[in-house]
Motif scaffolding. Structure first.
Motif, PDB file in Angstrom:
ATOM      1  N   ALA A  74       0.841  -1.211   0.000  1.00 12.62           N
ATOM      2  CA  ALA A  74       0.000   0.000   0.000  1.00 12.62           C
ATOM      3  C   ALA A  74       0.871   1.253   0.000  1.00 12.62           C
ATOM      4  O   ALA A  74       0.573   2.229  -0.695  1.00 12.62           O
ATOM      5  N   LEU A  75       1.939   1.210   0.797  1.00  9.88           N
ATOM      6  CA  LEU A  75       2.872   2.345   0.815  1.00  9.88           C
ATOM      7  C   LEU A  75       3.503   2.527  -0.563  1.00  9.88           C
ATOM      8  O   LEU A  75       3.643   3.641  -1.056  1.00  9.88           O
ATOM      9  N   TRP A  76       3.887   1.407  -1.161  1.00  6.44           N
ATOM     10  CA  TRP A  76       4.523   1.434  -2.492  1.00  6.44           C
ATOM     11  C   TRP A  76       3.599   2.097  -3.503  1.00  6.44           C
ATOM     12  O   TRP A  76       4.011   2.994  -4.249  1.00  6.44           O
ATOM     13  N   ILE A  77       2.340   1.692  -3.521  1.00  5.95           N
ATOM     14  CA  ILE A  77       1.426   2.221  -4.545  1.00  5.95           C
ATOM     15  C   ILE A  77       1.074   3.685  -4.268  1.00  5.95           C
ATOM     16  O   ILE A  77       0.959   4.495  -5.201  1.00  5.95           O
ATOM     17  N   ALA A  78       0.943   4.046  -2.998  1.00  8.61           N
ATOM     18  CA  ALA A  78       0.615   5.442  -2.665  1.00  8.61           C
ATOM     19  C   ALA A  78       1.761   6.367  -3.083  1.00  8.61           C
ATOM     20  O   ALA A  78       1.528   7.419  -3.688  1.00  8.61           O
ATOM     21  N   VAL A  79       2.984   5.957  -2.781  1.00 10.20           N
ATOM     22  CA  VAL A  79       4.163   6.775  -3.119  1.00 10.20           C
ATOM     23  C   VAL A  79       4.303   6.886  -4.637  1.00 10.20           C
ATOM     24  O   VAL A  79       4.537   7.977  -5.178  1.00 10.20           O
ATOM     25  N   ASN A  80       4.142   5.761  -5.340  1.00 12.44           N
ATOM     26  CA  ASN A  80       4.317   5.789  -6.798  1.00 12.44           C
ATOM     27  C   ASN A  80       3.206   6.579  -7.502  1.00 12.44           C
ATOM     28  O   ASN A  80       3.472   7.250  -8.493  1.00 12.44           O
ATOM     29  N   SER A  81       2.004   6.503  -6.966  1.00 13.59           N
ATOM     30  CA  SER A  81       0.905   7.289  -7.543  1.00 13.59           C
ATOM     31  C   SER A  81       1.151   8.772  -7.310  1.00 13.59           C
ATOM     32  O   SER A  81       0.869   9.605  -8.172  1.00 13.59           O
TER      33      SER A  81
END
Lengths: 249, 199
Positions: A74-81
């Motif tokens: 979730a952290l990965w996708i939030a940061v990349n978005s």
């Protein structure tokens, strides 16, 4: 550079989406790295431990869960978005015939792909964790409850995980778009979030908990999907409207 | 070149995950499945504290695990705790003149029953030494359900509490001594002799 080529919105979005998938391939490798780190921490028993004792017995229970793999994802996708809205990433779109709408739609397509990949791999990562614990550690002390996951449950886990990841990515994308409005927002938005957390702690108002509970406590699959879809559409629309207000390059 | 590296790395990772999935479902797993997390078979903690009919409450959830029989012709029996651990001996008087001393160890019927150390009892002369079970340390690993899996399941959040209750355990030691045998008990600070109702 000006272009005289006539191109439909659908084709422009498709081109940009295809480009993003290829150009941001490293993000999927970082997804793998993030999940492996989470797996390493979780397999080491980082999820939790409790002990209890009676007269002559002491029992230690170590807890394991694939939840940490999901949290890292979730952290990965939030940061990349969030990163998709940064000028460096945004300006790549101008290599194509584009406008804000096609750029945003291509980003949305990329986020959906990332959510599908993240949700699927996070759920499978929890199965990998179970295999690691079963085959590489002493399995005699492994309690069966919750260890076995029925295929139907795994499928629900994948779908629910994808929906949550879509929500996180939309939130990251919205915050990113918001911050692009003015430099001062880079300070104000985190300060506002911190303020809400401190207010929650000071007055026990649990605003954040209520917000999380709005999704996490939903027991009806239909309502859960509707809630996530509604929130995601709201965040994407907000991000789209904000990006339309941003200065023209 | 770099693009190929990213693509192949992710493909390999996906393949590992799929292999792990196949491994998980195709091969049966041996785990401690007897530890039941359903609270329906577990007594409420408050029952243990109920002063009414304490003995029956205790033995209601317990099973006889070990039994010792001794022939004893003496008039006086010295009961001696044999180690530094706290030992509680519940004594029941039986019919006079039988010359039989019986010691019984009860354990609550729980997944831990077979993993615990036992009492040690020995009769030498007129001295019955009772050694409490050796301290036992057990380690377990348990999975808590992923919240994505149990999103639509009610009551999953009490999982940890139910797990702890399923581990509740006790061992009881009973001594059956004929009514005509005088009891001599000299605790060294760690032992307790609890005289129960006569049979």
């Amino acid at each position: 550079m000006m272009s005289l080529a006539e191109i439909s919105l659908g084709k422009a979005v498709k081109q940009q989406y295809g480009f993003k998938i290829r150009a941001y391939g490293n993000l999927f490798v970082s997804l793998m790295a993030v999940q492996l780190i989470a797996l390493l921490f979780t397999a080491g028993g980082a999820t939790g431990m409790s002990g209890m004792g009676w007269d002559n017995i002491y029992i230690e229970i170590r807890y394991y869960s694939g939840t940490m793999i999901f949290v890292f994802t979730a952290l990965w996708i939030a940061v990349n978005s969030f990163m998709l809205t940064l000028p460096l990433f945004r300006n790549i779109d101008f290599s194509f015939v584009t406008n804000r709408i096609s750029s945003n739609l291509a980003n949305i397509g990329f986020m959906i792909t990332a959510a599908v990949a993240g949700g699927g791999t996070a759920a499978l990562g929890s199965i990998l964790l179970r295999n690691i614990l079963y085959y590489l550690t002493e399995s005699g002390s492994l309690i069966g409850a919750n260890f076995m996951v029925a295929p139907g449950e795994l499928f629900i886990g994948v779908v629910v995980g994808m929906l949550y990841l879509l929500l996180f990515s939309a939130a990251g994308y919205f915050v990113g778009a918001l911050l692009q409005l003015h430099r001062s927002l880079y300070v104000l938005v985190p300060a506002l979030l911190l303020g809400v957390l401190l207010y929650d702690a000071a007055y026990e108002s649990a605003l954040m908990l209520r917000l999380i509970g709005f999704f996490s406590l939903e027991l009806s699959p239909l309502l859960f999907v509707l809630k996530i879809a509604g929130a995601v559409l709201l965040l994407w629309t907000g991000a789209g409207l904000i990006s339309n207000r941003a200065e023209i390059r | 070149m770099q693009l190929k590296f990213y693509r192949y790395t992710f493909i390999i990772y996906s393949a590992v995950l799929l292999l792990s999935l196949a491994l998980f479902y195709l091969f049966p797993k041996t785990v401690l499945s007897e530890i039941e997390l359903d609270s329906s078979g577990v007594e409420d903690q408050s029952d243990h504290d109920a002063p009414i009919d304490w003995e029956r409450e205790q033995l209601g959830g317990a099973k006889l695990y070990h039994e010792w029989h001794f022939d004893y012709a003496g008039a006086c029996l010295e009961v001696a705790p044999a180690d530094s651990e706290e030992v509680r001996v519940h004594v029941k008087r039986t019919e006079a003149g039988t010359g039989r001393i019986v010691a019984e160890e009860y354990r609550r019927d729980s997944p831990l029953s077979g993993m615990m150390n036992s009492y040690e009892v020995d009769l030498t002369g007129n001295k019955l030494s009772v050694k409490g079970p050796q301290r036992c340390e057990l380690n377990f690993k348990v999975f808590t359900p992923e919240f994505t899996v149990v999103q639509f399941r009610e009551g999953e959040r009490e999982h940890s509490q139910r797990l702890h209750r399923s581990f509740e355990f006790f061992q009881l030691f009973y001594l059956y001594v004929p009514g005509d045998v005088e009891l001599d008990f000299e605790p060294d600070g760690n032992g307790h002799l609890i005289i129960m109702d006569e049979e």
